[in-house]
Design a protein around this motif. Structure first.
Motif, PDB file in Angstrom:
ATOM      1  N   TYR A 191      -8.378  -4.933  17.040  1.00  0.00           N
ATOM      2  CA  TYR A 191      -9.777  -4.784  16.627  1.00  0.00           C
ATOM      3  C   TYR A 191     -10.653  -4.670  17.860  1.00  0.00           C
ATOM      4  O   TYR A 191     -10.437  -5.362  18.850  1.00  0.00           O
ATOM      5  CB  TYR A 191     -10.211  -5.985  15.782  1.00  0.00           C
ATOM      6  CG  TYR A 191     -11.585  -5.841  15.162  1.00  0.00           C
ATOM      7  CD1 TYR A 191     -11.758  -5.168  13.962  1.00  0.00           C
ATOM      8  CD2 TYR A 191     -12.707  -6.379  15.790  1.00  0.00           C
ATOM      9  CE1 TYR A 191     -13.015  -5.033  13.389  1.00  0.00           C
ATOM     10  CE2 TYR A 191     -13.967  -6.244  15.234  1.00  0.00           C
ATOM     11  CZ  TYR A 191     -14.120  -5.563  14.029  1.00  0.00           C
ATOM     12  OH  TYR A 191     -15.372  -5.421  13.475  1.00  0.00           O
ATOM     13  N   GLY A 220      -9.344  -1.828  13.577  1.00  0.00           N
ATOM     14  CA  GLY A 220     -10.714  -1.943  13.118  1.00  0.00           C
ATOM     15  C   GLY A 220     -11.728  -1.908  14.236  1.00  0.00           C
ATOM     16  O   GLY A 220     -11.410  -2.179  15.398  1.00  0.00           O
ATOM     17  N   TYR A 323      -4.199   1.518   8.309  1.00  0.00           N
ATOM     18  CA  TYR A 323      -5.311   0.860   7.620  1.00  0.00           C
ATOM     19  C   TYR A 323      -6.427   0.729   8.646  1.00  0.00           C
ATOM     20  O   TYR A 323      -6.286   0.030   9.652  1.00  0.00           O
ATOM     21  CB  TYR A 323      -4.895  -0.515   7.087  1.00  0.00           C
ATOM     22  CG  TYR A 323      -6.062  -1.356   6.604  1.00  0.00           C
ATOM     23  CD1 TYR A 323      -6.794  -0.979   5.485  1.00  0.00           C
ATOM     24  CD2 TYR A 323      -6.426  -2.514   7.275  1.00  0.00           C
ATOM     25  CE1 TYR A 323      -7.865  -1.754   5.049  1.00  0.00           C
ATOM     26  CE2 TYR A 323      -7.495  -3.285   6.844  1.00  0.00           C
ATOM     27  CZ  TYR A 323      -8.209  -2.897   5.732  1.00  0.00           C
ATOM     28  OH  TYR A 323      -9.278  -3.654   5.307  1.00  0.00           O
ATOM     29  N   GLN A 324      -7.535   1.432   8.421  1.00  0.00           N
ATOM     30  CA  GLN A 324      -8.655   1.439   9.359  1.00  0.00           C
ATOM     31  C   GLN A 324      -9.886   0.863   8.670  1.00  0.00           C
ATOM     32  O   GLN A 324     -10.232   1.274   7.563  1.00  0.00           O
ATOM     33  CB  GLN A 324      -8.952   2.859   9.854  1.00  0.00           C
ATOM     34  CG  GLN A 324     -10.051   2.920  10.912  1.00  0.00           C
ATOM     35  CD  GLN A 324     -10.584   4.323  11.133  1.00  0.00           C
ATOM     36  OE1 GLN A 324     -10.046   5.287  10.603  1.00  0.00           O
ATOM     37  NE2 GLN A 324     -11.652   4.433  11.887  1.00  0.00           N
ATOM     38  N   TYR A 325     -10.564  -0.071   9.348  1.00  0.00           N
ATOM     39  CA  TYR A 325     -11.743  -0.692   8.744  1.00  0.00           C
ATOM     40  C   TYR A 325     -12.874  -0.770   9.758  1.00  0.00           C
ATOM     41  O   TYR A 325     -12.658  -0.855  10.963  1.00  0.00           O
ATOM     42  CB  TYR A 325     -11.400  -2.061   8.170  1.00  0.00           C
ATOM     43  CG  TYR A 325     -10.814  -3.067   9.134  1.00  0.00           C
ATOM     44  CD1 TYR A 325     -11.547  -4.168   9.558  1.00  0.00           C
ATOM     45  CD2 TYR A 325      -9.503  -2.936   9.603  1.00  0.00           C
ATOM     46  CE1 TYR A 325     -11.009  -5.108  10.436  1.00  0.00           C
ATOM     47  CE2 TYR A 325      -8.961  -3.869  10.471  1.00  0.00           C
ATOM     48  CZ  TYR A 325      -9.715  -4.955  10.880  1.00  0.00           C
ATOM     49  OH  TYR A 325      -9.184  -5.878  11.750  1.00  0.00           O
ATOM     50  N   HIS A 326     -14.098  -0.710   9.250  1.00  0.00           N
ATOM     51  CA  HIS A 326     -15.268  -0.682  10.133  1.00  0.00           C
ATOM     52  C   HIS A 326     -16.471  -1.222   9.359  1.00  0.00           C
ATOM     53  O   HIS A 326     -16.707  -0.831   8.212  1.00  0.00           O
ATOM     54  CB  HIS A 326     -15.545   0.751  10.594  1.00  0.00           C
ATOM     55  CG  HIS A 326     -16.217   0.828  11.918  1.00  0.00           C
ATOM     56  ND1 HIS A 326     -15.616   1.373  13.040  1.00  0.00           N
ATOM     57  CD2 HIS A 326     -17.449   0.416  12.340  1.00  0.00           C
ATOM     58  CE1 HIS A 326     -16.440   1.301  14.066  1.00  0.00           C
ATOM     59  NE2 HIS A 326     -17.567   0.733  13.657  1.00  0.00           N
ATOM     60  N   ARG A 342     -11.624   8.529  11.224  1.00  0.00           N
ATOM     61  CA  ARG A 342     -10.884   8.642   9.958  1.00  0.00           C
ATOM     62  C   ARG A 342     -10.807  10.101   9.518  1.00  0.00           C
ATOM     63  O   ARG A 342      -9.745  10.598   9.137  1.00  0.00           O
ATOM     64  CB  ARG A 342     -11.588   7.792   8.895  1.00  0.00           C
ATOM     65  CG  ARG A 342     -10.953   7.809   7.492  1.00  0.00           C
ATOM     66  CD  ARG A 342     -11.473   8.923   6.582  1.00  0.00           C
ATOM     67  NE  ARG A 342     -12.912   8.943   6.496  1.00  0.00           N
ATOM     68  CZ  ARG A 342     -13.616   8.286   5.567  1.00  0.00           C
ATOM     69  NH1 ARG A 342     -12.988   7.574   4.646  1.00  0.00           N
ATOM     70  NH2 ARG A 342     -14.926   8.379   5.537  1.00  0.00           N
ATOM     71  N   ASP A 355     -11.460   1.493   5.049  1.00  0.00           N
ATOM     72  CA  ASP A 355     -12.136   0.405   4.352  1.00  0.00           C
ATOM     73  C   ASP A 355     -13.485   0.144   5.019  1.00  0.00           C
ATOM     74  O   ASP A 355     -13.540  -0.261   6.185  1.00  0.00           O
ATOM     75  CB  ASP A 355     -11.252  -0.843   4.395  1.00  0.00           C
ATOM     76  CG  ASP A 355     -11.827  -2.012   3.609  1.00  0.00           C
ATOM     77  OD1 ASP A 355     -12.859  -1.844   2.941  1.00  0.00           O
ATOM     78  OD2 ASP A 355     -11.224  -3.112   3.685  1.00  0.00           O
ATOM     79  N   THR A 356     -14.574   0.386   4.299  1.00  0.00           N
ATOM     80  CA  THR A 356     -15.901   0.060   4.805  1.00  0.00           C
ATOM     81  C   THR A 356     -16.187  -1.412   4.554  1.00  0.00           C
ATOM     82  O   THR A 356     -16.087  -1.893   3.416  1.00  0.00           O
ATOM     83  CB  THR A 356     -16.977   0.911   4.113  1.00  0.00           C
ATOM     84  OG1 THR A 356     -16.761   2.289   4.422  1.00  0.00           O
ATOM     85  CG2 THR A 356     -18.369   0.508   4.579  1.00  0.00           C
ATOM     86  N   VAL A 357     -16.531  -2.149   5.611  1.00  0.00           N
ATOM     87  CA  VAL A 357     -16.935  -3.554   5.487  1.00  0.00           C
ATOM     88  C   VAL A 357     -18.431  -3.542   5.190  1.00  0.00           C
ATOM     89  O   VAL A 357     -19.255  -3.333   6.082  1.00  0.00           O
ATOM     90  CB  VAL A 357     -16.623  -4.338   6.775  1.00  0.00           C
ATOM     91  CG1 VAL A 357     -17.012  -5.801   6.619  1.00  0.00           C
ATOM     92  CG2 VAL A 357     -15.142  -4.206   7.139  1.00  0.00           C
ATOM     93  N   ARG A 369     -11.586  -9.399   7.333  1.00  0.00           N
ATOM     94  CA  ARG A 369     -10.508  -8.487   6.949  1.00  0.00           C
ATOM     95  C   ARG A 369      -9.136  -8.949   7.423  1.00  0.00           C
ATOM     96  O   ARG A 369      -8.130  -8.287   7.148  1.00  0.00           O
ATOM     97  CB  ARG A 369     -10.787  -7.081   7.492  1.00  0.00           C
ATOM     98  CG  ARG A 369     -11.905  -6.346   6.738  1.00  0.00           C
ATOM     99  CD  ARG A 369     -11.581  -6.259   5.243  1.00  0.00           C
ATOM    100  NE  ARG A 369     -12.542  -5.447   4.505  1.00  0.00           N
ATOM    101  CZ  ARG A 369     -13.655  -5.897   3.943  1.00  0.00           C
ATOM    102  NH1 ARG A 369     -13.973  -7.187   4.060  1.00  0.00           N
ATOM    103  NH2 ARG A 369     -14.449  -5.098   3.264  1.00  0.00           N
TER     104      ARG A 369
END
Length: 390
Positions: A191, A220, A323-326, A342, A355-357, A369
């Motif tokens: 991250y 992330g 799995y990418q989150y931001h 992405r 995945d949008t936080v 996450r």
């Protein structure tokens, strides 16, 4: 990114002995002038018993070793990187999943290196790492190039960090004491700075370490485009990270001659950043504009822009699922930078679950996450189908 300054645990004598041992073994010099042992990427140069404590003295029922291993600089030269291998002592038999874990920004001083803090319970991401070891997974944590080893930390130099993450997994599997299978499943996690490093590892794995059985990457808060991130943070709360990044790029590519652009105040700031951890560095450099500390803007120069573009992500589709989150409200790494990555990965044919936080900011994103990351990786290790959002 990291926001507290761990205690400084110095090991000057041990570092000197290790450096002498490398020289006696026929070390070669890499492009940055640091000693690098001969051998293949991922080979273990040295190992010593260590310990894993999320908090001071907290038991974890694990064994740990500090390792030094062969890796590769951004320009392809051999180097030596340090790290920590952690293996649960739970009686498990058969192949055990291995997570190669890339930490967020800790700073540039050697005392900030994860391997210098994990044994004492002062590594801020140790509680997140413990969530992985409690699942029965082994974890290897790289210190990155120049952090805990000779030379200046090549902070934000993506290819170097990606090599270090992949070679850490190789080294953990080659460490006899760890008992890990060379064909066991591997997951990549990171991250912020670790998001850049883990994303680079995901892009490089197919060509640089194809033998690793990588089942997925969870990444992330990824600073996928350093020029856009620098522009976003110039003069803001995160501007200290811009100067740290400039120092890291200059460490990897001395021909950039950062010092020739700095005014006296800039030289003092950058020199201090190379010796301290992120809490001091971020505060010292906050709310400063590039123009405050330079005689001319290095980021406007073609050679600087070309080197920063070498760390830009999105050019290669990761071979394994991602799995990418931001965080939508990320105040350090613009959400648009993550969403563009992405889109570029998807266009290149990658399997990405984005995945949008929706609630929170940069630091809270990795915390909220963390259980999702563990569950997503467990699904990959179990061979369950992915849920691509491309």
């Amino acid at each position: 990114m990291r926001f507290r300054n761990p205690p400084r645990f110095r090991s000057t004598a041990l570092a000197a002995v290790a450096a002498l041992a490398l020289t006696a073994a026929g070390a070669v010099q890499d492009g940055a002038g640091t000693a690098a042992a001969p051998g293949a990427p991922g080979d273990v140069v040295s190992s010593a018993p260590s310990a894993f404590h999320p908090l001071p003295g907290q038991p974890t029922h694990t064994k740990a070793w500090k390792i030094r291993y062969r890796s590769t600089t951004a320009d392809g030269a051999p180097n030596v990187v340090s790290g920590t291998v952690i293996v649960p002592q739970d009686g498990r038999t058969g192949p055990r999943p291995l997570i190669t874990y890339a930490v967020g920004t800790v700073g540039m001083g050697d005392s900030c290196a994860p391997s210098n803090n994990i044994p004492y319970g002062t590594a801020p991401e140790a509680n997140l790492i413990q969530q992985l070891t409690l699942r029965g997974w082994a974890v290897v944590v790289t210190d990155y190039e120049g952090l805990g080893t000779p030379g200046v930390h090549t902070y934000t130099v993506g290819p170097s960090a990606g090599h270090a993450v992949l070679d850490a997994a190789r080294a953990a599997q080659r460490l006899p004491q760890a008992g890990l299978s060379a064909t066991g499943p591997v997951g990549i996690v990171g991250y912020s700075q670790g998001g850049q490093a883990s994303a680079w590892a995901a892009e490089l794995q197919g060509s640089y370490a194809p033998e690793l059985q990588v089942k997925g990457t969870a990444t992330g808060g990824v600073p996928a485009d350093l020029l856009k991130v620098a522009d976003f943070n110039n003069g803001s709360f995160g501007s200290g990270l811009v100067f740290m990044a400039a120092a890291g790029q200059d460490a990897a590519f001395p021909e950039l001659k950062l010092d020739s652009y700095l005014n006296p105040a800039g030289r003092v700031l950058v020199a201090g950043m190379k010796e301290n951890c992120v809490a001091i560095d971020a505060i010292a450099g906050s709310f400063k504009r590039i123009s405050d500390l330079t005689t001319r803007d290095p980021l406007a120069q073609p050679d600087w822009r070309a080197r920063l573009d070498q760390s830009r992500l999105g050019g290669t589709a990761p071979a394994a699922p991602v799995y990418q989150y931001h965080a939508l409200a990320d105040e350090l790494i613009p959400y648009a930078v993550g969403s563009r990555l992405r889109s570029e990965w998807c266009a290149a044919g990658a399997d990405v679950e984005f995945d949008t936080v929706w609630i929170g900011e940069h630091v809270s994103g990795v915390i909220t996450r963390s259980p999702v990351v563990g569950n997503w990786l467990a699904d990959r290790f179990a061979g369950r189908p992915t849920r691509s959002t491309c």
